[in-house]
Design a protein around this motif. Structure first.
Motif, PDB file in Angstrom:
ATOM      1  N   ARG A   1       0.820  -1.216   0.000  1.00  0.00           N
ATOM      2  CA  ARG A   1       0.000   0.000   0.000  1.00  0.00           C
ATOM      3  C   ARG A   1       0.857   1.270   0.000  1.00  0.00           C
ATOM      4  O   ARG A   1       0.453   2.306  -0.501  1.00  0.00           O
ATOM      5  CB  ARG A   1      -0.934  -0.008   1.211  1.00  0.00           C
ATOM      6  N   GLY A   2       2.059   1.197   0.506  1.00  0.00           N
ATOM      7  CA  GLY A   2       2.925   2.362   0.619  1.00  0.00           C
ATOM      8  C   GLY A   2       3.698   2.708  -0.654  1.00  0.00           C
ATOM      9  O   GLY A   2       4.472   3.663  -0.663  1.00  0.00           O
ATOM     10  N   VAL A   3       3.498   1.923  -1.718  1.00  0.00           N
ATOM     11  CA  VAL A   3       4.267   2.138  -2.948  1.00  0.00           C
ATOM     12  C   VAL A   3       3.297   2.301  -4.123  1.00  0.00           C
ATOM     13  O   VAL A   3       2.357   1.513  -4.268  1.00  0.00           O
ATOM     14  CB  VAL A   3       5.216   0.930  -3.219  1.00  0.00           C
ATOM     15  N   ARG A   4       3.541   3.302  -4.955  1.00  0.00           N
ATOM     16  CA  ARG A   4       2.704   3.497  -6.148  1.00  0.00           C
ATOM     17  C   ARG A   4       2.896   2.315  -7.103  1.00  0.00           C
ATOM     18  O   ARG A   4       3.987   1.737  -7.166  1.00  0.00           O
ATOM     19  CB  ARG A   4       3.085   4.804  -6.846  1.00  0.00           C
ATOM     20  N   SER A   5       1.859   2.015  -7.856  1.00  0.00           N
ATOM     21  CA  SER A   5       1.900   0.848  -8.763  1.00  0.00           C
ATOM     22  C   SER A   5       3.155   0.847  -9.640  1.00  0.00           C
ATOM     23  O   SER A   5       3.816  -0.185  -9.786  1.00  0.00           O
ATOM     24  CB  SER A   5       0.669   0.827  -9.672  1.00  0.00           C
TER      25      SER A   5
ATOM     26  N   ASN B   1       8.490  -2.847  -6.590  1.00  0.00           N
ATOM     27  CA  ASN B   1       9.672  -3.637  -6.943  1.00  0.00           C
ATOM     28  C   ASN B   1       9.243  -5.108  -7.013  1.00  0.00           C
ATOM     29  O   ASN B   1       9.444  -5.886  -6.087  1.00  0.00           O
ATOM     30  CB  ASN B   1      10.767  -3.423  -5.911  1.00  0.00           C
ATOM     31  N   LEU B   2       8.674  -5.473  -8.136  1.00  0.00           N
ATOM     32  CA  LEU B   2       8.096  -6.809  -8.295  1.00  0.00           C
ATOM     33  C   LEU B   2       9.160  -7.888  -8.380  1.00  0.00           C
ATOM     34  O   LEU B   2      10.168  -7.730  -9.066  1.00  0.00           O
ATOM     35  CB  LEU B   2       7.246  -6.847  -9.565  1.00  0.00           C
ATOM     36  N   VAL B   3       8.910  -8.991  -7.688  1.00  0.00           N
ATOM     37  CA  VAL B   3       9.764 -10.178  -7.831  1.00  0.00           C
ATOM     38  C   VAL B   3       8.958 -11.353  -8.361  1.00  0.00           C
ATOM     39  O   VAL B   3       9.540 -12.373  -8.752  1.00  0.00           O
ATOM     40  CB  VAL B   3      10.466 -10.550  -6.516  1.00  0.00           C
TER      41      VAL B   3
END
Length: 136
Positions: free
Chosen positions: A104-108, A112-114
């Motif tokens: 929730r704290g990061v914009r789409s 940093n997707l893994v």
């Protein structure tokens, strides 16, 4: 049996083995919450019952950071796919509530997707996974 949908897990190619397994388990659990994805309970010859599992195969792919980001953009931009995500921050969070707060704290566009797990119509999934290599 033929399915009109596919389920795919996409894992960033620089993850450690335990991280790949962790991301796969968590993201697939998100897909398992979708309607009509899980089959009937299992039962062995002794009558012991086991929890049901997904009804269809899951394809696991590896992807570069850029390929993962491109697949994410396709998935969120399509009405024919549903996805769960795992970000690098989640490796260091202690519980579900902290996981959700970390996302929730990061914009789409900055996540940093893994890894991702995606379910969608075959045609949409074929476009989404085009060029990716199945996980060895």
């Amino acid at each position: 049996m033929q399915f009109d949908t596919k389920i795919a897990v996409l894992l960033r190619d620089d993850l450690l083995a335990w991280q790949r397994l962790n991301v796969t388990a968590f993201t697939v659990s998100g897909i398992a919450t979708l309607p009509d994805v899980v089959g009937e309970a299992y039962e062995d010859a002794s009558g012991r019952r086991y929890r049901p599992m997904l009804k269809q195969p899951v394809l696991v792919f590896q992807a570069t950071r850029e390929q993962l980001r491109e697949a994410y953009a396709k998935a969120v931009g399509s009405d024919e796919t549903q996805l769960s995500i795992y970000t690098e921050d989640l490796f260091s969070t202690p519980h579900d509530e902290a996981n959700r707060a970390a996302v929730r704290g990061v914009r789409s566009e900055d996540l940093n997707l893994v890894g991702l797990a995606v379910r969608g119509r075959k045609k949409a999934m074929d476009k989404l996974t085009k060029g990716l290599v199945l996980h060895p």
